[in-house]
Each structure stands twice: as C-alpha cells, then as structure tokens.
Scaffold this active site. Structure first.
Site, short mmCIF file in Angstrom:
data_model
loop_
_atom_site.label_atom_id
_atom_site.label_comp_id
_atom_site.label_asym_id
_atom_site.label_seq_id
_atom_site.Cartn_x
_atom_site.Cartn_y
_atom_site.Cartn_z
N LYS A 298 0.81 -1.22 0.00
CA LYS A 298 0.00 0.00 0.00
C LYS A 298 0.85 1.27 0.00
O LYS A 298 0.30 2.36 -0.05
CB LYS A 298 -0.91 0.02 1.24
CG LYS A 298 -1.99 -1.04 1.21
CD LYS A 298 -3.07 -0.76 2.22
CE LYS A 298 -2.73 -1.25 3.60
NZ LYS A 298 -2.72 -2.70 3.78
N HIS B 80 0.64 -15.86 7.72
CA HIS B 80 2.08 -16.07 7.92
C HIS B 80 2.50 -14.85 8.72
O HIS B 80 2.31 -13.71 8.25
CB HIS B 80 2.82 -16.13 6.57
CG HIS B 80 4.31 -16.22 6.73
ND1 HIS B 80 5.03 -17.35 6.46
CD2 HIS B 80 5.21 -15.30 7.14
CE1 HIS B 80 6.31 -17.14 6.71
NE2 HIS B 80 6.45 -15.88 7.11
N HIS C 89 3.38 -11.57 10.36
CA HIS C 89 4.00 -10.32 9.89
C HIS C 89 3.57 -9.19 10.81
O HIS C 89 2.53 -9.27 11.46
CB HIS C 89 3.60 -10.04 8.43
CG HIS C 89 2.13 -10.00 8.22
ND1 HIS C 89 1.38 -11.13 7.94
CD2 HIS C 89 1.25 -8.98 8.26
CE1 HIS C 89 0.12 -10.80 7.82
NE2 HIS C 89 0.00 -9.50 8.02
N HIS D 296 3.09 -4.89 11.13
CA HIS D 296 2.92 -3.65 10.37
C HIS D 296 3.66 -2.50 11.07
O HIS D 296 3.56 -2.36 12.30
CB HIS D 296 1.44 -3.27 10.29
CG HIS D 296 0.57 -4.34 9.68
ND1 HIS D 296 0.01 -4.23 8.43
CD2 HIS D 296 0.18 -5.56 10.14
CE1 HIS D 296 -0.69 -5.31 8.17
NE2 HIS D 296 -0.61 -6.13 9.19
#
Ligand code: M7G
Length: 339
Positions: A196, A264, A266, A268
């Site tokens: 993004k 999986h 992750h 941010h």
C-alpha cells in the site's frame, strides 16, 4: 461451510495457468503486460471520499478471469511544495470564481507529481472480491474454544495464497525494495515497504516485517518462545526505519492484525500520524502490548478472548452465524461502512 471444495481450491490458488501475466525484469526480459486502457469496468466495489480511493472490478481485454483495480490519490509530499512542484510554471490554474478576497480554483500540477497509486490484482478470486467490497461488518468475540472449533478449521480449508510472501523470503520478488533482511531461520525477518506504500512519502510510511519462520499463522500462535523474535522485529525494525527514512521509533505505530488476511506472521510499521487502513481497536494489537502480555503470561494468546471483525460476504461469517454467534442485518439500504 457453505462452499464446495472446488470453490475453496480457487481461493487457495488462482487459476494462474489460464490467466498468465507476463513479467519482465529491469533488463526488459519481461514485465506485466496489463494496461489500463484494456481494462473494462464491470462494477465499483468500494469508494471512499475520505480516503480518496476507489476499488473496481473488471476484465482486461482478451484475458480470462477478473481483475481488481484499486486507485488511490497520493498524499501531498512536502518536497513538492516548491517552484519545481505545485508552484511551478507548468502548473495550470483554472478559475471557478473570485469573490472579494476569496478565490476558488482547480489546479493541474505537473504529471510527475500527480500520480495515482494503483494496485492491480489479477487474476482475482472471489475471496479478493469479498475483501475489497463494501459490506456490513460485525464483531465476534473469539474464545480459544471458538478458535479451535470454528476459526481454525475454516482457515485451514480456506485462506489467501501465501506465494507472494514466499517469493519475498526466497528472494524472487521485491528484492530491490528490501530495507532489512535478517536471515536467521528462527528469529530472522524481512522488512520492506507494504504493497500500500509508494516507498517514498514519509507521511504515509508503511512497512511490513515478515518473519522467516514458517508455520506461525497469527497472534493466536504466539507464546513465550517467540519473545526473542518479537523483540528483534521491534528493535531492528525501528533502527532500520530511523536510518533509512529518518522517522523515530516513537513516531511509529507497530502492530499485528487479528484476524490477518495472510496467515504467515507479519508486523505492520506505519507512521503514527498516518491513518492507515486497519489501525482501529477491533483489528490492531500493538507489538509492545503483545510482548508485554506474553512476558506476563507466556500463553496469554492461547487463553485470551480475541475480538475480530467479520464481514457478511466472508464465508467465516456463515460459520459464526450458523453457530449463533452473529446475526445478519436484514434491513435494506442500510448505510455501509468503509473498510
Ligand atoms: P494483513 O494483516 O494480513 O491483512 O496484512 P490486511 O490486508 O487486512 O491488512 C497483510 C499486509 O500485506 C497488508 O498490509 C498488504 O497491503 C500487504 N501485502 C499484500 N500483498 C499481496 C503484498 C505484496 O505482494 N507485497 C507487499 N510488499 N505487501 C503486500
């Protein structure tokens, strides 16, 4: 589950063979052959005047399968606010009206600073279409028992394909975008700009830390054995972002989603002043809080009731509805909520 297995297979693996996209590397060997002039609009899936985004469904001429095109007006960058950017001779100013000291215009800045961020998902599955469609949202409170009984069997059967994650970890995609790569199989991770983010505009900074260890699906799987990994992501992530983008750790929102779209693990990293999608209380869990909870109670996330949002088009909604945990809204024309 309301879906047949064949539908589920499609969620897991889009029909790549029938809908080949050609790729080119920097040497011009191959690249995406998709061109927006060939896009034929079928439906607007979502539009947000706040975020200045629109998401549409359609087809590319002569290509099978459907595509999702997501358009987003970019944030203003400070470095463009000069006489080479918005205030340059190449900027046209069209007057709507002038009233006393008040002038109203539309300005057409140079094309180079006026790009529209564009994400194309092709071929898109029904699950992608549901994810990007405007629809009714509900909160469910997921106890560990509900996770085992309803959520886990569902996501083992049906979840987004993780190939893009493996491509990053195995060094076949987005390698030029990698900001930091800790190759330790157990506690290593790759830090890179999120899909993004354009990778340059600090105001909308958005990076992703993807762990190298496979098999950690989400927050639910985390326990005290993962503390070194989580601390490393937090500390090295902050350090690398400061070095490369000059943004201090105290200006970062570092969090995990529950439920995530991709199972999986992750993390941010977004700029604190940026209202990125999915930062709200019902979806995001600050990494510092996650670490703190696990430090206090090693199996905290195995015991906790975790709220999460489900949308009426998601198949998991049917599962929670059938089991009496959520009720579909019957009213027509009810105002829909932005994702
Ligand atoms: P999530 O919490 O699983 O789901 O985050 P969300 O989409 O509801 O936030 C996955 C994150 O991975 C999102 O922020 C996506 O924008 C990002 N992402 C998804 N894909 C397919 C890619 C990709 O191909 N490359 C990169 N760099 N990021 C991606």
């Amino acid at each position: 589950m309301s879906d047949s297995n064949s539908q589920n297979d499609e969620f897991l693996e889009p029909k790549r063979k029938e809908c080949k996209i050609e790729h080119k590397d920097e040497n011009g060997v191959s690249d995406s052959q998709l061109e927006l002039k060939d896009f034929v609009l079928e439906k607007i899936l979502n539009s947000s005047t706040n975020r200045k985004t629109v998401c549409v469904l359609g087809k590319f001429k002569d290509k099978s399968g459907v595509a999702i095109v997501f358009l987003e007006k970019n944030a203003f960058r400070e470095e463009d606010l000069d006489n080479k950017g918005y205030f340059s001779v190449n900027t046209e100013l069209k007057k709507f009206f002038q009233n006393d000291i008040y002038g109203n215009f539309e300005c057409f800045p140079p094309a180079s600073i006026n790009g529209v961020k564009t994400t194309i998902i092709y071929p898109a599955t029904d699950k992608h279409i549901a994810k990007f469609s405007q629809q009714q949202v509900h909160i469910v409170l997921e106890t560990p028992e509900l996770y085992d009984k309803l959520t886990l069997p569902h996501l083992e059967k049906e979840q987004f394909n993780l190939q893009w994650v493996y491509n990053i970890l195995e060094g076949t995609s987005e390698q030029d975008r990698i900001v930091h790569d800790n190759k330790c199989e157990r506690e290593g991770f790759v830090l890179l700009p999120d899909l993004k983010w354009d990778g340059v505009t600090t105001e909308t900074l958005y990076l992703l830390a993807i762990v190298r260890q496979r098999g950690i699906k989400s927050l639910r799987d985390l326990d005290e054995t993962h503390l070194p990994l989580l601390r490393r992501i937090r500390d090295e992530g902050k350090k690398k972002i400061l070095e490369k983008y000059n943004v201090a750790g105290s200006q970062l929102r570092i969090y995990l989603h529950y439920q995530p779209s991709f199972y999986h693990l992750h993390v941010h990293f977004t700029y604190l002043k940026h209202e990125a999608p999915g930062i709200y209380a019902e979806k995001s869990h600050l990494l510092d809080t996650v670490i703190d909870n696990i430090e206090m109670i090693g199996d905290y996330y195995k015991k906790a009731t975790l709220p999460f949002t489900i949308r009426e088009m998601d198949n998991i909604f049917n599962i929670y509805e059938t089991n009496g945990h959520v009720q579909r809204i019957k009213q027509e024309n009810i105002e829909l909520i932005d994702k």
